[in-house]
Design a protein around this motif. Structure first.
Motif, PDB file in Angstrom:
ATOM      1  N   LEU A 120       0.825  -1.209   0.000  1.00 40.06           N
ATOM      2  CA  LEU A 120       0.000   0.000   0.000  1.00 40.06           C
ATOM      3  C   LEU A 120       0.857   1.256   0.000  1.00 40.06           C
ATOM      4  CD1 LEU A 120      -2.713  -1.222   2.497  1.00 40.06           C
ATOM      5  CD2 LEU A 120      -3.231  -0.257   0.248  1.00 40.06           C
ATOM      6  N   MET A 121       1.909   1.262   0.794  1.00 40.77           N
ATOM      7  CA  MET A 121       2.785   2.437   0.842  1.00 40.77           C
ATOM      8  C   MET A 121       3.522   2.613  -0.485  1.00 40.77           C
ATOM      9  SD  MET A 121       2.336   4.078   3.588  1.00 40.77           S
ATOM     10  CE  MET A 121       3.668   5.219   3.203  1.00 40.77           C
ATOM     11  N   ASP A 122       3.968   1.531  -1.073  1.00 44.06           N
ATOM     12  CA  ASP A 122       4.636   1.613  -2.374  1.00 44.06           C
ATOM     13  C   ASP A 122       3.706   2.168  -3.448  1.00 44.06           C
ATOM     14  OD1 ASP A 122       7.015   0.619  -1.415  1.00 44.06           O
ATOM     15  OD2 ASP A 122       6.629  -1.446  -2.037  1.00 44.06           O
ATOM     16  N   ALA A 123       2.409   1.938  -3.285  1.00 44.44           N
ATOM     17  CA  ALA A 123       1.437   2.349  -4.294  1.00 44.44           C
ATOM     18  C   ALA A 123       0.877   3.753  -4.076  1.00 44.44           C
ATOM     19  CB  ALA A 123       0.278   1.349  -4.334  1.00 44.44           C
ATOM     20  N   THR A 124       1.346   4.449  -3.037  1.00 44.89           N
ATOM     21  CA  THR A 124       0.810   5.784  -2.774  1.00 44.89           C
ATOM     22  C   THR A 124       1.112   6.727  -3.934  1.00 44.89           C
ATOM     23  OG1 THR A 124       2.797   6.405  -1.529  1.00 44.89           O
ATOM     24  CG2 THR A 124       0.895   5.581  -0.268  1.00 44.89           C
ATOM     25  N   THR A 125       0.323   7.789  -4.023  1.00 45.57           N
ATOM     26  CA  THR A 125       0.358   8.695  -5.167  1.00 45.57           C
ATOM     27  C   THR A 125       0.785  10.093  -4.759  1.00 45.57           C
ATOM     28  OG1 THR A 125      -1.926   9.420  -4.853  1.00 45.57           O
ATOM     29  CG2 THR A 125      -1.577   7.412  -6.161  1.00 45.57           C
ATOM     30  N   LEU A 172       7.969  10.729   2.528  1.00 45.02           N
ATOM     31  CA  LEU A 172       8.273  10.121   3.816  1.00 45.02           C
ATOM     32  C   LEU A 172       9.678   9.534   3.824  1.00 45.02           C
ATOM     33  CD1 LEU A 172       4.855   8.406   4.588  1.00 45.02           C
ATOM     34  CD2 LEU A 172       5.900  10.281   5.868  1.00 45.02           C
ATOM     35  N   LYS A 173      10.106   9.024   2.679  1.00 46.76           N
ATOM     36  CA  LYS A 173      11.471   8.488   2.590  1.00 46.76           C
ATOM     37  C   LYS A 173      12.500   9.590   2.817  1.00 46.76           C
ATOM     38  CE  LYS A 173      13.895   4.737   1.808  1.00 46.76           C
ATOM     39  NZ  LYS A 173      13.755   3.550   2.685  1.00 46.76           N
ATOM     40  N   ILE A 174      12.192  10.794   2.347  1.00 46.62           N
ATOM     41  CA  ILE A 174      13.086  11.934   2.591  1.00 46.62           C
ATOM     42  C   ILE A 174      13.188  12.207   4.091  1.00 46.62           C
ATOM     43  CG2 ILE A 174      13.342  14.437   2.272  1.00 46.62           C
ATOM     44  CD1 ILE A 174      11.987  14.055  -0.485  1.00 46.62           C
ATOM     45  N   SER A 175      12.072  12.086   4.796  1.00 44.11           N
ATOM     46  CA  SER A 175      12.030  12.392   6.228  1.00 44.11           C
ATOM     47  C   SER A 175      12.539  11.247   7.103  1.00 44.11           C
ATOM     48  CB  SER A 175      10.587  12.714   6.645  1.00 44.11           C
ATOM     49  OG  SER A 175      10.049  13.755   5.876  1.00 44.11           O
ATOM     50  N   ALA A 176      12.671  10.060   6.541  1.00 43.36           N
ATOM     51  CA  ALA A 176      12.982   8.874   7.331  1.00 43.36           C
ATOM     52  C   ALA A 176      14.253   8.988   8.184  1.00 43.36           C
ATOM     53  CB  ALA A 176      13.071   7.651   6.419  1.00 43.36           C
ATOM     54  N   PRO A 177      15.318   9.651   7.720  1.00 38.40           N
ATOM     55  CA  PRO A 177      16.521   9.696   8.546  1.00 38.40           C
ATOM     56  C   PRO A 177      16.343  10.415   9.883  1.00 38.40           C
ATOM     57  CG  PRO A 177      17.065  10.185   6.266  1.00 38.40           C
ATOM     58  CD  PRO A 177      15.573  10.183   6.364  1.00 38.40           C
ATOM     59  N   TRP A 178      15.393  11.339   9.973  1.00 34.95           N
ATOM     60  CA  TRP A 178      15.217  12.077  11.229  1.00 34.95           C
ATOM     61  C   TRP A 178      13.839  11.884  11.854  1.00 34.95           C
ATOM     62  CZ3 TRP A 178      15.548  14.628   6.454  1.00 34.95           C
ATOM     63  CH2 TRP A 178      14.393  15.284   6.032  1.00 34.95           C
ATOM     64  N   ASP A 179      12.981  11.094  11.242  1.00 39.78           N
ATOM     65  CA  ASP A 179      11.637  10.888  11.772  1.00 39.78           C
ATOM     66  C   ASP A 179      11.328   9.390  11.793  1.00 39.78           C
ATOM     67  OD1 ASP A 179       8.539  10.526  11.256  1.00 39.78           O
ATOM     68  OD2 ASP A 179       8.793  12.470  12.226  1.00 39.78           O
ATOM     69  N   ARG A 180      11.165   8.831  12.985  1.00 42.84           N
ATOM     70  CA  ARG A 180      10.984   7.385  13.115  1.00 42.84           C
ATOM     71  C   ARG A 180       9.696   6.900  12.464  1.00 42.84           C
ATOM     72  NH1 ARG A 180      14.016   3.154  13.480  1.00 42.84           N
ATOM     73  NH2 ARG A 180      15.335   4.404  14.869  1.00 42.84           N
ATOM     74  N   LEU A 181       8.633   7.691  12.537  1.00 41.08           N
ATOM     75  CA  LEU A 181       7.388   7.255  11.914  1.00 41.08           C
ATOM     76  C   LEU A 181       7.535   7.181  10.403  1.00 41.08           C
ATOM     77  CD1 LEU A 181       4.645   9.123  13.975  1.00 41.08           C
ATOM     78  CD2 LEU A 181       5.728   6.903  14.408  1.00 41.08           C
ATOM     79  N   ALA A 182       8.196   8.173   9.809  1.00 41.98           N
ATOM     80  CA  ALA A 182       8.449   8.133   8.373  1.00 41.98           C
ATOM     81  C   ALA A 182       9.292   6.923   8.015  1.00 41.98           C
ATOM     82  CB  ALA A 182       9.138   9.424   7.925  1.00 41.98           C
ATOM     83  N   SER A 183      10.263   6.611   8.866  1.00 40.24           N
ATOM     84  CA  SER A 183      11.097   5.432   8.651  1.00 40.24           C
ATOM     85  C   SER A 183      10.264   4.155   8.702  1.00 40.24           C
ATOM     86  CB  SER A 183      12.204   5.381   9.705  1.00 40.24           C
ATOM     87  OG  SER A 183      12.971   4.203   9.580  1.00 40.24           O
ATOM     88  N   GLU A 184       9.380   4.057   9.691  1.00 36.93           N
ATOM     89  CA  GLU A 184       8.518   2.888   9.809  1.00 36.93           C
ATOM     90  C   GLU A 184       7.653   2.715   8.573  1.00 36.93           C
ATOM     91  OE1 GLU A 184       7.612   0.502  12.859  1.00 36.93           O
ATOM     92  OE2 GLU A 184       9.717   0.866  12.421  1.00 36.93           O
ATOM     93  N   LEU A 185       7.066   3.814   8.117  1.00 34.18           N
ATOM     94  CA  LEU A 185       6.120   3.753   7.012  1.00 34.18           C
ATOM     95  C   LEU A 185       6.778   3.413   5.681  1.00 34.18           C
ATOM     96  CD1 LEU A 185       3.971   6.803   8.092  1.00 34.18           C
ATOM     97  CD2 LEU A 185       3.082   4.485   7.753  1.00 34.18           C
ATOM     98  N   THR A 186       8.076   3.588   5.590  1.00 32.90           N
ATOM     99  CA  THR A 186       8.774   3.312   4.329  1.00 32.90           C
ATOM    100  C   THR A 186       9.703   2.097   4.419  1.00 32.90           C
ATOM    101  OG1 THR A 186      10.472   4.940   4.942  1.00 32.90           O
ATOM    102  CG2 THR A 186       8.671   5.703   3.532  1.00 32.90           C
ATOM    103  N   SER A 187       9.582   1.332   5.501  1.00 32.14           N
ATOM    104  CA  SER A 187      10.474   0.177   5.654  1.00 32.14           C
ATOM    105  C   SER A 187       9.756  -1.057   6.189  1.00 32.14           C
ATOM    106  CB  SER A 187      11.644   0.530   6.578  1.00 32.14           C
ATOM    107  OG  SER A 187      11.173   0.869   7.873  1.00 32.14           O
ATOM    108  N   GLY A 188       8.424  -1.093   6.052  1.00 33.77           N
ATOM    109  CA  GLY A 188       7.695  -2.272   6.505  1.00 33.77           C
ATOM    110  C   GLY A 188       7.435  -2.322   7.996  1.00 33.77           C
TER     111      GLY A 188
END
Length: 303
Positions: A120-125, A172-188
């Motif tokens: 679902l996350m991979d398919a976001t628009t 969210l992938k851009i934010s992942a290095p400093w935001d744990r929720l963004a990291s979670e949402l883009t890494s399963g």
């Protein structure tokens, strides 16, 4: 799983997370902050139920995952919350819960949820990304708005997203290095699936005969997550060293869980974080998502 059942479970998880006490550094049933109260979070957990149900129903009805509209449902849940509560109480919870709810709706077993979250996350628009920005702006949340690239505080941000074809996953992938929720949402979601959900289930089983079993399980889950994953809200406000030190203290408190003076140790840690204004808000969001998953696990086991 039935959409109504999924919505009930997210409401339960939201209520249990904020009710856990003394949950160090956070609002809980015996601790308010100056600008938000325990009751604000209870209300927030109740009012998102219909939107989460709609997100689950949408996921069930589509053939293409791009039509899941996760961003729209995140935005609508935050907007509904804003009608009832003056401050941002649940943006992170909503960001985690909507994809989990949609994934549960299209899963035939608990074991399928994680892969479906990723799909679902991979398919976001791009429109999902624009709706997410609306939600962040409405909640006035920090963490994604302090970087130059696709700054959510920039009025032309959504135009830039569309021009550059940036999806919700991308931003969210851009934010992942400093935001744990963004990291979670883009890494399963490794933290909630591999650490949080199993820990909550283990603690519930361990204290199953105690009248306050669920509260104990919630607080110990929170401490487990905080001890293993430095809180990125604290990191952004006070620096990585402070966040890591808080995690070390949480680990020491957790190790004392069977000691006679554990209640005092826990209360002292809560007081320390509150007085220092070290609010592990990201850990609270991970706690809610972990509890949500645990109740989904039970639901699939009953079917």
């Amino acid at each position: 799983m039935d959409a109504k059942e999924i919505a009930k479970r997210v409401q339960i998880a939201s209520a249990l997370e904020v009710s856990g006490y003394p949950k160090p550094g956070n609002v809980h049933r015996t601790r308010n902050f100056d600008d938000m109260a325990f009751e604000d979070f209870i209300i927030s957990g109740v009012v998102i139920g219909n939107t989460v149900e709609e997100a689950a129903l949408q996921a069930k009805s589509i053939d293409d995952l791009k039509d899941a509209e996760l961003g729209r449902f995140i935005s609508e849940a935050v907007s509904e919350t804003d009608k009832w509560i003056a401050n941002n109480t649940n943006l992170g919870i909503v960001m985690m819960s909507v994809p989990i709810a949609a994934a549960a709706a299209i899963s035939d077993s608990f074991e399928e949820i994680r892969a479906n979250v990723e799909a679902l996350m991979d398919a976001t628009t791009v429109e999902d990304a624009c709706n997410l920005y609306d939600a962040i702006g409405l909640a006035a949340a920090g963490g994604m708005g302090d970087q130059d690239e696709y700054d959510v505080t920039n009025e032309s941000a959504k135009d830039e997203l569309r021009a550059n074809n940036q999806t919700m996953y991308d931003v969210l992938k851009i934010s992942a290095p400093w935001d744990r929720l963004a990291s979670e949402l883009t890494s399963g979601m490794p933290v909630v699936f591999e650490i949080g959900c199993p820990a909550f289930r283990k603690f519930k089983e361990e204290y199953g005969n105690d009248v306050d079993c669920i509260n104990k399980a919630t607080v110990l889950l929170f401490l487990t997550l905080l001890s293993k994953v430095p809180d990125t809200l604290i990191s952004r406000k006070y620096g990585d060293e402070v966040a890591e030190e808080v995690s070390k203290k949480a680990e020491a408190v957790l190790k004392a869980k069977n000691s006679e003076n554990f209640d005092k140790i826990l209360a002292d840690f809560d007081d320390e974080l509150y007085q220092s204004k070290y609010n592990p808000g990201t850990t609270a969001d991970l706690t809610e998502a972990s509890i949500f998953l645990s109740y989904l696990y039970e639901g699939f086991a009953e079917d």
